[in-house]
Design a protein around this motif. Structure first.
Motif, PDB file in Angstrom:
ATOM      1  N   LYS A   1       0.854  -2.303  18.970  1.00  0.00           N
ATOM      2  CA  LYS A   1       0.852  -2.571  17.532  1.00  0.00           C
ATOM      3  C   LYS A   1       0.156  -1.454  16.762  1.00  0.00           C
ATOM      4  O   LYS A   1       0.626  -1.026  15.703  1.00  0.00           O
ATOM      5  N   PHE A   2      -0.950  -0.965  17.321  1.00  0.00           N
ATOM      6  CA  PHE A   2      -1.657   0.121  16.633  1.00  0.00           C
ATOM      7  C   PHE A   2      -0.796   1.378  16.552  1.00  0.00           C
ATOM      8  O   PHE A   2      -0.725   2.036  15.512  1.00  0.00           O
ATOM      9  N   GLU A   3      -0.149   1.717  17.657  1.00  0.00           N
ATOM     10  CA  GLU A   3       0.673   2.920  17.672  1.00  0.00           C
ATOM     11  C   GLU A   3       1.804   2.819  16.649  1.00  0.00           C
ATOM     12  O   GLU A   3       2.115   3.786  15.947  1.00  0.00           O
ATOM     13  N   THR A   4       2.398   1.647  16.555  1.00  0.00           N
ATOM     14  CA  THR A   4       3.467   1.444  15.581  1.00  0.00           C
ATOM     15  C   THR A   4       2.929   1.550  14.162  1.00  0.00           C
ATOM     16  O   THR A   4       3.504   2.245  13.312  1.00  0.00           O
ATOM     17  N   ALA A   5       1.820   0.865  13.883  1.00  0.00           N
ATOM     18  CA  ALA A   5       1.240   0.892  12.537  1.00  0.00           C
ATOM     19  C   ALA A   5       0.806   2.292  12.145  1.00  0.00           C
ATOM     20  O   ALA A   5       0.987   2.719  10.994  1.00  0.00           O
ATOM     21  N   ALA A   6       0.241   3.034  13.100  1.00  0.00           N
ATOM     22  CA  ALA A   6      -0.253   4.377  12.810  1.00  0.00           C
ATOM     23  C   ALA A   6       0.872   5.317  12.398  1.00  0.00           C
ATOM     24  O   ALA A   6       0.671   6.217  11.569  1.00  0.00           O
ATOM     25  N   ARG A   7       2.057   5.113  12.955  1.00  0.00           N
ATOM     26  CA  ARG A   7       3.177   5.978  12.595  1.00  0.00           C
ATOM     27  C   ARG A   7       3.601   5.789  11.146  1.00  0.00           C
ATOM     28  O   ARG A   7       4.131   6.708  10.527  1.00  0.00           O
ATOM     29  N   TYR A   8       3.384   4.608  10.611  1.00  0.00           N
ATOM     30  CA  TYR A   8       3.713   4.377   9.208  1.00  0.00           C
ATOM     31  C   TYR A   8       2.705   5.039   8.271  1.00  0.00           C
ATOM     32  O   TYR A   8       2.934   5.111   7.067  1.00  0.00           O
ATOM     33  N   GLU A   9       1.578   5.505   8.816  1.00  0.00           N
ATOM     34  CA  GLU A   9       0.524   6.075   7.984  1.00  0.00           C
ATOM     35  C   GLU A   9       0.682   7.573   7.745  1.00  0.00           C
ATOM     36  O   GLU A   9       0.001   8.141   6.899  1.00  0.00           O
ATOM     37  N   THR A  10       1.542   8.240   8.501  1.00  0.00           N
ATOM     38  CA  THR A  10       1.734   9.675   8.311  1.00  0.00           C
ATOM     39  C   THR A  10       3.106   9.932   7.713  1.00  0.00           C
ATOM     40  O   THR A  10       4.079   9.233   8.019  1.00  0.00           O
ATOM     41  N   ARG A  11       3.189  10.932   6.844  1.00  0.00           N
ATOM     42  CA  ARG A  11       4.444  11.181   6.133  1.00  0.00           C
ATOM     43  C   ARG A  11       5.579  11.551   7.071  1.00  0.00           C
ATOM     44  O   ARG A  11       6.683  11.028   6.964  1.00  0.00           O
ATOM     45  N   ALA A  12       5.308  12.465   8.006  1.00  0.00           N
ATOM     46  CA  ALA A  12       6.368  12.912   8.905  1.00  0.00           C
ATOM     47  C   ALA A  12       6.925  11.750   9.713  1.00  0.00           C
ATOM     48  O   ALA A  12       8.135  11.576   9.842  1.00  0.00           O
ATOM     49  N   ALA A  13       6.024  10.937  10.270  1.00  0.00           N
ATOM     50  CA  ALA A  13       6.463   9.827  11.111  1.00  0.00           C
ATOM     51  C   ALA A  13       7.145   8.738  10.291  1.00  0.00           C
ATOM     52  O   ALA A  13       8.161   8.185  10.704  1.00  0.00           O
TER      53      ALA A  13
END
Length: 436
Positions: free
Chosen positions: A362-374
């Motif tokens: 869940k953290f890995e998924t949520a973290a990707r939404y936090e960066t513009r590129a991802a």
């Protein structure tokens, strides 16, 4: 600055598409271009042109044509020369990049928010007016050859590409890198573009701009693009098999893969939890090993051994597996330990193990939404399928996964025919059937 990137992400893939139940439909222009945006309160923006014409859709006998198409992005078109595009991009401080996947080819511009209209116009010209000029072909072919050489020099890329080919043979088995024997001409490129650069195979996605504004820009920039029809690929079929790649490398490399799950399906989220459960990543700085089975095993073997799980999800299929790298005398032990960890997970998963794995997934998924590129990459993958999903909706999908689901999925993996790839001094590397 003009940067054309072909960097590949190989071993980690998090959910980018969630199918019916949570999905919200994206907007469309009058001729069918899909439009999706995330409006952020930032002075910068990114905009991507996504075309559902990746390596999977290459016609028979034209292996590598999608690679050439990617590298022809931002070259001469009917309105602007390649030099003018590069110069104007530099003048506004923008960055251009291009990336090829198995299902999509993506062109991206990062810029100040006020310059988004310019780059949307450039994308419209790229689709409708790229010349695929003969005099530019030699330079593009040189770029393609350089990227192929880079890939061939990377054991990780070589192994993952070979695993896809053995697993799926054609379609998803097609490499994202042009074959050395590829015979591609400008006539081939023009035909491929005519067949695939059509509105119903295109998505325009952006961050830092409202969806309504992006749709207005797209309606203007893509007004002359033919509607065409949506991409139709032959359904992916999993085969499995063994590949042995002889190279004089210091370390041996082994990948053991199985038929996985399509992106966005409930099973794919289960697969993500299993990937986190098996692990291989280290979450504490300066630590020599993690608590997951694979990272602990790598730490026990030592000598620079690395073992990790991977999970690739596509629109109708997936590939899940384990990748091990160690010196030749220890690579068999590393690979066997990895397979044993998967077998153990197929029997039972403790409450503590499941809690850790679920939290990390869940953290890995949520973290990707936090960066513009991802987040742009996620939005692009969703939009081309006609819908978009928020981070909270993606996380909600994980809440439906149980420890029993993870064990059941691991057992299902083991019931499929394995795909085994070894690279290194093959006389010292194990055969696939010796790992089980």
């Amino acid at each position: 600055m003009l940067s054309i990137s072909s960097a590949r992400k190989t071993l980690n893939l998090v959910p980018t598409v969630l199918k019916a139940g949570y999905a919200t439909a994206v907007s469309k222009t009058g001729n069918g271009v899909k439009v999706a945006a995330i409006d952020e309160s930032s002075p910068t923006a990114s905009v991507s042109l996504v075309i559902n014409a990746g390596a999977r859709f290459e016609p028979q006998g034209k292996a590598g044509i999608a690679h050439f198409v990617k590298n022809f992005g931002f070259k001469n078109n009917g309105k602007r020369s390649a030099f003018r595009i590069a110069r104007e991009t530099e003048l506004v401080g923008g960055v251009l990049s291009a990336n090829l996947g198995r299902e999509n080819v993506t062109f991206t511009a990062e810029c100040l928010k006020e310059d988004v209209p310019y780059f949307v116009e450039v994308f419209g010209d790229l689709v409708a007016q790229t010349k695929f000029a003969e005099h530019e072909f030699h330079g593009v072919a040189h770029e393609v050859a350089a990227e192929v050489s880079y890939a061939e020099a990377s054991p990780e890329i070589t192994v993952i590409e070979a695993a896809h080919n053995a697993a799926f043979r054609t379609g998803l088995g097609n490499s994202v890198y042009a074959a050395p024997y590829a015979e591609i001409s400008t006539s081939d490129l023009k035909k491929f573009a005519a067949d695939n650069f059509v509105a119903n195979k295109i998505a325009l996605v952006a961050t830092g701009i409202s969806e309504a504004e992006l749709k207005n820009l797209a309606n203007s920039a893509f007004s002359h693009v033919a509607a065409g029809s949506e991409a139709k690929a032959e359904g992916a079929k999993y085969y499995g098999g063994d590949v042995r790649v002889a190279q004089n490398t210091e370390a041996g490399h082994v990948a053991v893969a199985f038929q996985g799950a399509a992106a966005g399906t409930p099973e794919f989220y289960t697969a993500q939890v299993l990937r986190s459960l098996l692990g291989g990543d280290r979450f504490v700085k300066w630590s020599t090993a993690g608590v997951s089975p694979l990272s602990a095993a790598a730490g026990k073997i030592g000598h620079g051994a690395q073992i990790s799980a991977f999970n690739f999800g596509y629109s109708d299929a997936g590939l899940f597996g384990i990748y091990a790298q160690a010196d030749h005398k220890n690579i068999a032990e590393a690979a066997k330990t990895a397979v044993a960890s998967l077998k153990a997970a197929s029997k039972s998963v403790s409450a503590d193990e499941f809690k850790r794995a679920l939290a990390q997934a869940k953290f890995e998924t949520a973290a990707r939404y936090e960066t513009r590129a991802a987040s742009t990459e996620i939005l692009a993958a969703q939009a081309i399928q006609g819908h978009k999903v928020s981070a909270s909706e993606s996380l909600a999908a994980f809440d439906k996964v149980s420890a029993a689901d993870v064990s059941k999925f691991a057992a299902k993996l083991l019931s499929s025919k394995p795909t085994t790839v070894v690279l290194g001094r093959t006389s010292e590397l194990p055969y696939g059937d010796a790992l089980f």
